[in-house]
Motif scaffolding. Structure first.
Motif, PDB file in Angstrom:
ATOM      1  N   GLU A  10      -2.862   0.168 -15.730  1.00 29.92           N
ATOM      2  CA  GLU A  10      -3.362  -0.895 -16.249  1.00 29.92           C
ATOM      3  C   GLU A  10      -3.008  -1.345 -17.693  1.00 29.92           C
ATOM      4  N   GLN A  11      -3.454  -0.476 -18.359  1.00 36.81           N
ATOM      5  CA  GLN A  11      -3.262  -0.413 -19.875  1.00 36.81           C
ATOM      6  C   GLN A  11      -1.741  -0.763 -20.264  1.00 36.81           C
ATOM      7  N   LEU A  12      -0.762  -0.081 -19.593  1.00 33.67           N
ATOM      8  CA  LEU A  12       0.606  -0.592 -19.644  1.00 33.67           C
ATOM      9  C   LEU A  12       0.883  -2.069 -19.403  1.00 33.67           C
ATOM     10  N   LEU A  31       9.189   0.661 -22.373  1.00 30.36           N
ATOM     11  CA  LEU A  31      10.071   0.776 -21.236  1.00 30.36           C
ATOM     12  C   LEU A  31       9.997   2.159 -20.932  1.00 30.36           C
ATOM     13  N   ILE A  32      10.161   2.926 -22.116  1.00 28.50           N
ATOM     14  CA  ILE A  32       9.884   4.558 -21.738  1.00 28.50           C
ATOM     15  C   ILE A  32       8.653   4.839 -20.896  1.00 28.50           C
ATOM     16  N   ALA A  33       7.546   4.302 -21.426  1.00 30.65           N
ATOM     17  CA  ALA A  33       6.136   4.416 -20.691  1.00 30.65           C
ATOM     18  C   ALA A  33       6.212   4.189 -19.381  1.00 30.65           C
ATOM     19  N   LEU A  34       7.075   2.967 -18.991  1.00 35.24           N
ATOM     20  CA  LEU A  34       7.079   2.387 -17.687  1.00 35.24           C
ATOM     21  C   LEU A  34       7.900   3.442 -16.894  1.00 35.24           C
ATOM     22  N   LYS A  35       9.001   3.920 -17.548  1.00 35.47           N
ATOM     23  CA  LYS A  35       9.749   5.072 -16.697  1.00 35.47           C
ATOM     24  C   LYS A  35       9.069   6.035 -16.480  1.00 35.47           C
ATOM     25  N   PHE A  36       8.036   6.598 -17.420  1.00 36.72           N
ATOM     26  CA  PHE A  36       7.396   7.992 -17.331  1.00 36.72           C
ATOM     27  C   PHE A  36       6.568   7.573 -16.347  1.00 36.72           C
ATOM     28  N   VAL A  37       5.635   6.498 -16.352  1.00 34.33           N
ATOM     29  CA  VAL A  37       4.598   6.415 -15.191  1.00 34.33           C
ATOM     30  C   VAL A  37       5.061   6.065 -13.864  1.00 34.33           C
ATOM     31  N   ALA A 108       7.510  -4.812  -9.397  1.00 33.99           N
ATOM     32  CA  ALA A 108       8.193  -6.321  -9.768  1.00 33.99           C
ATOM     33  C   ALA A 108       7.221  -7.287 -10.143  1.00 33.99           C
ATOM     34  N   VAL A 109       6.468  -7.189  -8.945  1.00 38.56           N
ATOM     35  CA  VAL A 109       5.196  -8.323  -9.016  1.00 38.56           C
ATOM     36  C   VAL A 109       4.460  -8.106 -10.192  1.00 38.56           C
ATOM     37  N   TYR A 110       3.867  -6.769 -10.480  1.00 36.23           N
ATOM     38  CA  TYR A 110       3.160  -6.729 -11.752  1.00 36.23           C
ATOM     39  C   TYR A 110       3.620  -6.882 -12.989  1.00 36.23           C
ATOM     40  N   LEU A 111       5.184  -6.531 -12.939  1.00 37.48           N
ATOM     41  CA  LEU A 111       5.767  -7.005 -14.298  1.00 37.48           C
ATOM     42  C   LEU A 111       5.944  -8.422 -14.513  1.00 37.48           C
ATOM     43  N   CYS A 112       6.348  -9.157 -13.503  1.00 33.33           N
ATOM     44  CA  CYS A 112       6.475 -10.677 -13.544  1.00 33.33           C
ATOM     45  C   CYS A 112       5.259 -11.309 -13.961  1.00 33.33           C
ATOM     46  N   GLU A 113       4.052 -10.984 -13.250  1.00 34.01           N
ATOM     47  CA  GLU A 113       2.989 -11.437 -13.653  1.00 34.01           C
ATOM     48  C   GLU A 113       2.542 -11.153 -15.202  1.00 34.01           C
ATOM     49  N   ALA A 114       2.616  -9.982 -15.429  1.00 31.68           N
ATOM     50  CA  ALA A 114       2.377  -9.516 -16.942  1.00 31.68           C
ATOM     51  C   ALA A 114       3.250 -10.304 -18.074  1.00 31.68           C
ATOM     52  N   MET A 115       4.654 -10.616 -17.451  1.00 28.56           N
ATOM     53  CA  MET A 115       5.295 -11.351 -18.310  1.00 28.56           C
ATOM     54  C   MET A 115       5.336 -12.744 -18.269  1.00 28.56           C
TER      55      MET A 115
END
Length: 136
Positions: A10-12, A31-37, A108-115
């Motif tokens: 959620e924080q990411l 981006l590194i955090a996304l890959k880690f999580v 991808a849904v979460y990322l698109c919404e965040a962006m």
């Protein structure tokens, strides 16, 4: 009640939303955090974001769902509110093996919404019912 991701995820997404709205970029550390999580699905999800593969469908009654065109061209109707995707990877990696939080489509849904890059489309209540029941 909407489903909730672990606090770190959620924080990411909050951090991505804030920084992307200011710079129109996702910095390397996020981006590194996304890959880690999220593991390998992070890179695949970012590819779907780059391809603008996510569409939010909303109806007059307030129902909302997402359609994601996968890498092979298959269209998946995803439900972010309960973190569900009908793809085989979701069934296997998320539900059966518990190896991942989300499949690449939901991520991808979460990322698109965040962006703020999700395509928006209005559908009738009848069309939404058909989508939700799988008769469309």
């Amino acid at each position: 009640m909407p489903a909730v991701l672990p606090a770190v995820a959620e924080q990411l997404f909050k951090d991505i939303r804030k920084i992307y709205s200011e710079t129109a970029q996702i910095p390397d550390d996020l981006l590194i955090a996304l890959k880690f999580v999220f593991g390998p699905s992070a890179v695949q999800a970012l590819d779907l974001v780059d391809q603008r593969s996510v569409t939010c469908l909303s109806s007059p009654s307030g129902r909302k769902t997402f359609q994601v065109t996968g890498g092979s061209g298959t269209l998946y109707t995803c439900f972010a509110s309960c973190h569900f995707c009908p793809c085989p990877a979701f069934a296997y990696k998320v539900l059966k093996r518990n190896e991942s939080l989300l499949c690449k489509h939901i991520l991808a849904v979460y990322l698109c919404e965040a962006m703020g890059v999700t395509h928006k489309q209005s559908v009738s209540d009848e069309q939404m019912t058909a989508l939700l029941t799988g008769t469309l």
